[in-house]
Design an enzyme around this catalytic site. Structure first.
Site, PDB file in Angstrom:
ATOM      1  N   THR A 158      -6.462  -7.844   9.744  1.00 34.62           N
ATOM      2  CA  THR A 158      -6.593  -6.470   9.265  1.00 34.62           C
ATOM      3  C   THR A 158      -6.213  -5.332  10.094  1.00 34.62           C
ATOM      4  O   THR A 158      -5.734  -4.422   9.512  1.00 34.62           O
ATOM      5  CB  THR A 158      -8.070  -6.148   8.798  1.00 34.62           C
ATOM      6  OG1 THR A 158      -8.486  -7.453   7.884  1.00 34.62           O
ATOM      7  CG2 THR A 158      -8.369  -4.877   7.803  1.00 34.62           C
ATOM      8  N   ARG A 199      -2.163 -14.619   3.444  1.00 36.53           N
ATOM      9  CA  ARG A 199      -2.859 -13.861   4.894  1.00 36.53           C
ATOM     10  C   ARG A 199      -2.443 -14.150   6.222  1.00 36.53           C
ATOM     11  O   ARG A 199      -2.409 -13.299   7.030  1.00 36.53           O
ATOM     12  CB  ARG A 199      -4.279 -14.476   4.856  1.00 36.53           C
ATOM     13  CG  ARG A 199      -5.085 -13.759   3.551  1.00 36.53           C
ATOM     14  CD  ARG A 199      -6.561 -14.416   3.321  1.00 36.53           C
ATOM     15  NE  ARG A 199      -7.530 -13.972   4.183  1.00 36.53           N
ATOM     16  CZ  ARG A 199      -8.096 -12.558   4.105  1.00 36.53           C
ATOM     17  NH1 ARG A 199      -7.598 -11.670   3.146  1.00 36.53           N
ATOM     18  NH2 ARG A 199      -8.647 -11.962   5.126  1.00 36.53           N
ATOM     19  N   TYR A 245     -12.292  -1.592  -4.575  1.00 28.40           N
ATOM     20  CA  TYR A 245     -12.985  -2.042  -3.489  1.00 28.40           C
ATOM     21  C   TYR A 245     -14.536  -2.023  -3.359  1.00 28.40           C
ATOM     22  O   TYR A 245     -14.967  -1.681  -2.122  1.00 28.40           O
ATOM     23  CB  TYR A 245     -12.321  -0.986  -2.323  1.00 28.40           C
ATOM     24  CG  TYR A 245     -11.013  -1.379  -1.818  1.00 28.40           C
ATOM     25  CD1 TYR A 245     -10.731  -2.738  -1.028  1.00 28.40           C
ATOM     26  CD2 TYR A 245      -9.794  -0.531  -2.157  1.00 28.40           C
ATOM     27  CE1 TYR A 245      -9.362  -2.957  -0.495  1.00 28.40           C
ATOM     28  CE2 TYR A 245      -8.617  -1.084  -1.699  1.00 28.40           C
ATOM     29  CZ  TYR A 245      -8.376  -1.991  -1.083  1.00 28.40           C
ATOM     30  OH  TYR A 245      -7.095  -2.568  -0.464  1.00 28.40           O
ATOM     31  N   GLU A 291      -9.032 -10.373  -8.642  1.00 28.32           N
ATOM     32  CA  GLU A 291      -8.180  -9.241  -8.298  1.00 28.32           C
ATOM     33  C   GLU A 291      -7.056  -9.393  -9.211  1.00 28.32           C
ATOM     34  O   GLU A 291      -6.303  -8.379  -9.623  1.00 28.32           O
ATOM     35  CB  GLU A 291      -7.732  -9.323  -6.687  1.00 28.32           C
ATOM     36  CG  GLU A 291      -9.089  -8.731  -6.002  1.00 28.32           C
ATOM     37  CD  GLU A 291      -8.642  -8.980  -4.347  1.00 28.32           C
ATOM     38  OE1 GLU A 291      -9.469  -8.497  -3.683  1.00 28.32           O
ATOM     39  OE2 GLU A 291      -7.715  -9.335  -4.232  1.00 28.32           O
ATOM     40  N   LYS A 293       0.853  -1.297  -0.080  1.00 25.94           N
ATOM     41  CA  LYS A 293      -0.144  -0.049   0.086  1.00 25.94           C
ATOM     42  C   LYS A 293       0.729   1.318   0.092  1.00 25.94           C
ATOM     43  O   LYS A 293       2.210   1.139   0.084  1.00 25.94           O
ATOM     44  CB  LYS A 293      -0.866  -0.128   1.201  1.00 25.94           C
ATOM     45  CG  LYS A 293      -2.087  -1.085   1.099  1.00 25.94           C
ATOM     46  CD  LYS A 293      -3.088  -1.003   2.214  1.00 25.94           C
ATOM     47  CE  LYS A 293      -4.013  -2.300   2.143  1.00 25.94           C
ATOM     48  NZ  LYS A 293      -5.062  -1.982   3.004  1.00 25.94           N
ATOM     49  N   PHE A 348     -15.789   2.896   6.109  1.00 28.42           N
ATOM     50  CA  PHE A 348     -14.494   3.246   6.132  1.00 28.42           C
ATOM     51  C   PHE A 348     -14.007   3.310   4.573  1.00 28.42           C
ATOM     52  O   PHE A 348     -13.225   3.464   4.256  1.00 28.42           O
ATOM     53  CB  PHE A 348     -13.628   1.923   6.744  1.00 28.42           C
ATOM     54  CG  PHE A 348     -13.852   0.640   6.172  1.00 28.42           C
ATOM     55  CD1 PHE A 348     -13.372   0.096   4.794  1.00 28.42           C
ATOM     56  CD2 PHE A 348     -14.611  -0.242   7.018  1.00 28.42           C
ATOM     57  CE1 PHE A 348     -13.646  -1.039   4.667  1.00 28.42           C
ATOM     58  CE2 PHE A 348     -15.005  -1.238   6.548  1.00 28.42           C
ATOM     59  CZ  PHE A 348     -14.381  -1.949   5.491  1.00 28.42           C
ATOM     60  N   HIS A 364      -2.375  -5.705   1.374  1.00 23.98           N
ATOM     61  CA  HIS A 364      -3.573  -6.287   0.950  1.00 23.98           C
ATOM     62  C   HIS A 364      -3.360  -7.536   0.415  1.00 23.98           C
ATOM     63  O   HIS A 364      -2.436  -7.806  -0.371  1.00 23.98           O
ATOM     64  CB  HIS A 364      -4.574  -5.203  -0.004  1.00 23.98           C
ATOM     65  CG  HIS A 364      -5.640  -6.248  -0.685  1.00 23.98           C
ATOM     66  ND1 HIS A 364      -6.709  -6.415   0.054  1.00 23.98           N
ATOM     67  CD2 HIS A 364      -5.610  -7.015  -1.944  1.00 23.98           C
ATOM     68  CE1 HIS A 364      -7.705  -7.095  -0.808  1.00 23.98           C
ATOM     69  NE2 HIS A 364      -6.939  -7.441  -1.759  1.00 23.98           N
ATOM     70  N   ASN A 410      -2.616  -0.203   6.689  1.00 29.48           N
ATOM     71  CA  ASN A 410      -2.139  -1.632   7.143  1.00 29.48           C
ATOM     72  C   ASN A 410      -0.933  -2.330   6.348  1.00 29.48           C
ATOM     73  O   ASN A 410      -0.991  -3.652   6.322  1.00 29.48           O
ATOM     74  CB  ASN A 410      -3.286  -2.550   7.521  1.00 29.48           C
ATOM     75  CG  ASN A 410      -4.249  -2.730   6.474  1.00 29.48           C
ATOM     76  OD1 ASN A 410      -4.034  -2.376   5.020  1.00 29.48           O
ATOM     77  ND2 ASN A 410      -5.177  -3.587   6.567  1.00 29.48           N
TER      78      ASN A 410
HETATM   79  P1  CMP Z   1      -7.632  -4.522   2.590  1.00 26.97           P
HETATM   80  O1  CMP Z   1      -7.024  -5.920   2.982  1.00 26.97           O
HETATM   81  O2  CMP Z   1      -6.805  -3.578   1.775  1.00 26.97           O
HETATM   82  O3  CMP Z   1      -9.069  -4.842   2.506  1.00 26.97           O
HETATM   83  C1  CMP Z   1     -10.112  -3.774   2.807  1.00 26.97           C
HETATM   84  C2  CMP Z   1      -9.449  -2.709   3.616  1.00 26.97           C
HETATM   85  O4  CMP Z   1     -10.509  -1.881   4.094  1.00 26.97           O
HETATM   86  C3  CMP Z   1      -8.826  -3.465   4.734  1.00 26.97           C
HETATM   87  O5  CMP Z   1      -7.456  -3.945   4.011  1.00 26.97           O
HETATM   88  C4  CMP Z   1      -8.409  -2.259   5.445  1.00 26.97           C
HETATM   89  O6  CMP Z   1      -7.186  -1.667   5.137  1.00 26.97           O
HETATM   90  C5  CMP Z   1      -9.792  -1.091   5.123  1.00 26.97           C
HETATM   91  N1  CMP Z   1     -10.477  -1.245   6.086  1.00 26.97           N
HETATM   92  C6  CMP Z   1     -10.457   0.023   7.201  1.00 26.97           C
HETATM   93  N2  CMP Z   1     -11.582  -0.100   8.219  1.00 26.97           N
HETATM   94  C7  CMP Z   1     -11.945  -1.463   8.082  1.00 26.97           C
HETATM   95  C8  CMP Z   1     -12.744  -2.120   9.004  1.00 26.97           C
HETATM   96  N3  CMP Z   1     -13.303  -1.694   9.917  1.00 26.97           N
HETATM   97  N4  CMP Z   1     -12.739  -3.523   8.574  1.00 26.97           N
HETATM   98  C9  CMP Z   1     -12.355  -3.855   7.796  1.00 26.97           C
HETATM   99  N5  CMP Z   1     -11.512  -3.380   6.801  1.00 26.97           N
HETATM  100  C10 CMP Z   1     -11.094  -1.992   7.043  1.00 26.97           C
END
Ligand code: CMP
Length: 143
Positions: A93, A87, A51, A128, A11, A59, A117, A114
Site C-alpha cells: 500500500t 496484489r 471504502y 467490489e 486512481k 485516513f 486499488h 498510490n
Molecule cells: P487501497 O488499496 O485503495 O485501499 C484503501 C486505501 O486507503 C489504500 O489503498 C490507501 O490509498 C489508503 N490509505 C491511506 N492511508 C492508509 C494507511 N495508513 N493504511 C492503509 N491504507 C491507507
C-alpha cells in the site's frame, strides 16, 4: 490454481498523469486479462460506501477526497489466482515500502496517492466487482 476475477481501480492521479496504458500493460504482461472496464467519477456517497470498511480510520476523509477528485478507471481483471497476482503486481500500500518493479513503487506518490486499488480476498473481490459492474458487463476472456 484457480481462475479468478478481481477488481482493479486506476486512481485519479494516475488517470490524470495519462499512464493508464502503462498500468494495464503491466497487468497484461503478467498474465492478467481485462474482462470489463469503465471510466467514471466517483460521487462522495459512492466513495464513502466503497471504502466504508475504513470509516473509522484516520485516513478515511483524505482517501474519500482523493478518490472523488477526478475520474477513475475501474476494471475487472481475470486470470489464474488473479486476486493475489494483482496484489503482487501492485506492491505494498505504501509505495515507500513496496518492492522495486511493482506499480506502487515505480509510479505511486504516497500511501493515499498510490496509483491503484485491488481487491484483497475472494469475498471482497465479489463485492467490489458487484459495486461497479452487472454480471452481463463482464466478458470472459479465457475462452
Ligand atoms: P487501497 O488499496 O485503495 O485501499 C484503501 C486505501 O486507503 C489504500 O489503498 C490507501 O490509498 C489508503 N490509505 C491511506 N492511508 C492508509 C494507511 N495508513 N493504511 C492503509 N491504507 C491507507
Amino acid at each position: 490454481m484457480t481462475l479468478e476475477h478481481t477488481l482493479s481501480i486506476i486512481k485519479p492521479g494516475a488517470v490524470r498523469r495519462n499512464i493508464i496504458g502503462q498500468i494495464i500493460g503491466r497487468f497484461e504482461s503478467s498474465g492478467l486479462r481485462v474482462a470489463a472496464a469503465r471510466m467514471l467519477r466517483l460521487s462522495q456517497e459512492q466513495a464513502e460506501q466503497f471504502y466504508a470498511v475504513h470509516r473509522e480510520r484516520p485516513f478515511y476523509a483524505e482517501l474519500v477526497a482523493y478518490m472523488t477528485e477526478s475520474p477513475i478507471l475501474v476494471m475487472v481483471l481475470e486470470g489464474e489466482d488473479a486476486i493475489a497476482r494483482n496484489r503482487a503486481i501492485m506492491g505494498s500500500t505504501d509505495p515507500q515500502k513496496a518492492t522495486p518493479g511493482t506499480i506502487r513503487f515505480d509510479l505511486g506518490k504516497n500511501t493515499t496517492r498510490n496509483t491503484v486499488h485491488g481487491s484483497d480476498a475472494p469475498e471482497t473481490a465479489a463485492a467490489e466487482i458487484a459495486f461497479f459492474f452487472k454480471p452481463d458487463d463482464i466478458c470472459p476472456r479465457h475462452e
